[in-house]
Design an enzyme around this catalytic site. Structure first.
Site, PDB file in Angstrom:
ATOM      1  N   TYR A 108     -28.004  27.051 -58.930  1.00 38.07           N
ATOM      2  CA  TYR A 108     -29.268  27.362 -58.261  1.00 38.07           C
ATOM      3  C   TYR A 108     -29.312  26.577 -56.960  1.00 38.07           C
ATOM      4  O   TYR A 108     -28.926  25.409 -56.917  1.00 38.07           O
ATOM      5  CB  TYR A 108     -30.449  26.956 -59.151  1.00 38.07           C
ATOM      6  CG  TYR A 108     -31.790  27.098 -58.459  1.00 38.07           C
ATOM      7  CD1 TYR A 108     -32.535  28.276 -58.591  1.00 38.07           C
ATOM      8  CD2 TYR A 108     -32.305  26.090 -57.665  1.00 38.07           C
ATOM      9  CE1 TYR A 108     -33.746  28.433 -57.941  1.00 38.07           C
ATOM     10  CE2 TYR A 108     -33.520  26.236 -57.002  1.00 38.07           C
ATOM     11  CZ  TYR A 108     -34.235  27.408 -57.155  1.00 38.07           C
ATOM     12  OH  TYR A 108     -35.436  27.561 -56.505  1.00 38.07           O
ATOM     13  N   GLU A 196     -34.307  31.097 -51.316  1.00 39.75           N
ATOM     14  CA  GLU A 196     -33.852  30.779 -52.672  1.00 39.75           C
ATOM     15  C   GLU A 196     -32.644  31.632 -53.029  1.00 39.75           C
ATOM     16  O   GLU A 196     -32.694  32.856 -52.924  1.00 39.75           O
ATOM     17  CB  GLU A 196     -34.985  31.037 -53.678  1.00 39.75           C
ATOM     18  CG  GLU A 196     -34.598  30.663 -55.091  1.00 39.75           C
ATOM     19  CD  GLU A 196     -35.707  30.992 -56.089  1.00 39.75           C
ATOM     20  OE1 GLU A 196     -36.329  30.062 -56.607  1.00 39.75           O
ATOM     21  OE2 GLU A 196     -35.940  32.193 -56.348  1.00 39.75           O
TER      22      GLU A 196
END
Ligand code: GDP
Ligand code: MN
Length: 390
Positions: A108, A196
């Site tokens: 991530y 993101e």
């Protein structure tokens, strides 16, 4: 403002961030052609402004172009219901067909405005993928953070620290550093509020690739970024919010049952709180502002009435710059245009309050008046509850 995954990836690719090859598809035939272009093996991805698509059936792997076509048939027009969409879900109108990447590991990575520390910060984790919310809640120690100083930008040590914390292979450090620097440039040059990448993957070819991307932008900066503003997809937004924007109303749709019309953001927040306090939920946030005229109030009332979730309306106005008689005239004008099928509780106070009350009294409308905010909220909640039981 939000954009689609395919748009976010195109923007990132323009900055040199590695992303899987992909093609937009609006029909099953286009999905077939796109998959064929990738040798048949492809990923069919629903494009809708929400996360959690994978778990909700919005990301599917196809082994052949034929299979991609069948998946596309099912996905176009489907309602995607994820934790981020609410119960109404989002209709899928576009697909993104990408080459299929062999994945060794999912990480991530995001860059965001870190208001607590007054800077931009990178967030990274070794546990990327569809369970990131759970990791963040249950294993906060697996989430790494690094602040970026505006004076020096992204240096090698920032990348090294993050890479070490998430256990990225040493061989990928150079590539990782470049990705962080490119994200940082992209962020600043486009007035982003979030980039993101989840997951950032280590591929079976030992390289890094942004498998998914979400970018949000600062609405207040859009006037100076026309090329970003052009990426807006109005079909993804709540039509009530678009209508409100036309009239310069500060409106946000929520999922409760009491429509609120308030002047001033602080009073609007207090009104929402007190509705909650008495056991119901607001259907919206609406600040009509200090400069609202009759036309604006009429529009605002129309927007509240067009929301089928609204079972009662609470008007809470403290007349200062905005005068009570203007609000009253707006309510009467709106009532003439649209039949009001729900009870309306009105609490007026401040400048020209008597004149305002008189306008409402003489309008012949059956409005319920309240003495103060507590009284208004109590009455409104009671009406909604009575309606639910009936
Ligand atoms: P999200 O659920 O909306 O976040 O959609 P993502 O684009 O992140 O996809 C969800 C998951 O699908 C990823 O975490 C991957 O595990 C899987 N996935 C997506 N694209 C590929 C791909 O090209 N190859 C493989 N093997 N898996 C993929
Ligand atoms: Mn994702």
């Amino acid at each position: 403002m939000n954009i689609h995954e395919y748009q976010a990836k195109e923007l990132l690719a323009a900055y040199g961030v590695p992303v899987p090859a992909g093609k937009l598809a609006l029909t099953p035939k286009e999905a077939y052609e796109a998959a064929k272009g990738f040798g048949g093996k492809a990923v069919v991805k629903a494009q809708a402004h929400c996360g959690g698509r994978g778990k909700a059936g919005g990301v599917k792997l196809a082994r052949t172009a034929e299979e991609a076509k069948e998946l596309a048939k099912k996905m176009i027009g489907m309602k995607l219901i994820t934790p981020q969409t609410g119960a109404d879900g989002k209709t899928v109108r576009k697909l993104y067909v990408t080459e299929m990447i062999g994945i060794k590991k999912e990480y991530y990575l995001s860059l965001l405005t870190d208001s607590a520390n007054a800077c931009l910060s990178f967030i990274a984790s070794s546990e990327g993928g569809t369970e990131i919310e759970k990791v963040s809640a249950e294993h906060p120690e697996k989430i790494a953070r690094e602040q970026v100083s505006a004076e020096v930008g992204v240096k090698g040590y920032t990348a090294r620290l993050l890479a070490k914390k998430i256990g990225l292979p040493e061989e990928n450090l150079r590539e990782f550093t470049q990705i962080l620097q490119k994200l940082y440039r992209c962020y600043l040059e486009n007035d982003c509020t979030l980039i993101e990448i989840n997951p950032l993957v280590l591929t079976d070819k030992e390289g890094l690739s942004a498998l998914d991307a979400k970018i949000t932008f600062d609405d207040n900066a859009l006037p100076r970024r026309p090329e970003i503003a052009a990426l807006r997809d109005e079909l993804e937004e709540d039509p009530k919010e678009i209508e409100a924007e036309k009239y310069g109303l500060n409106y946000i749709a929520l999922d409760g049952s009491i429509g609120c019309m308030v002047n001033g953001a602080g009073l609007a927040m207090a009104t929402m709180d007190i509705i909650k306090h008495f056991g119901a939920s607001p259907a919206n946030f609406l600040d009509v502002g200090g400069s609202a005229n009759e036309e604006k109030i009429t529009a605002a009332f129309g927007i509240l009435l067009s929301d089928r979730h609204v079972k009662a309306i609470l008007v809470n106005v403290f007349g200062g710059i905005m005068k009570c008689d203007i609000i009253a005239s707006g309510i009467v004008a709106a009532a003439k245009k649209t039949a009001i099928g729900v009870p309306v509780v009105v609490r007026l106070e401040g400048t020209n309050v008597e004149k305002g009350k008189e306008i409402l009294r003489e309008s012949g409308l059956s409005l319920i008046s309240a003495d103060d905010l507590g009284d208004a909220a109590r009455k409104c909640v009671a009406l909604v509850k009575a309606g639910e039981e009936a």
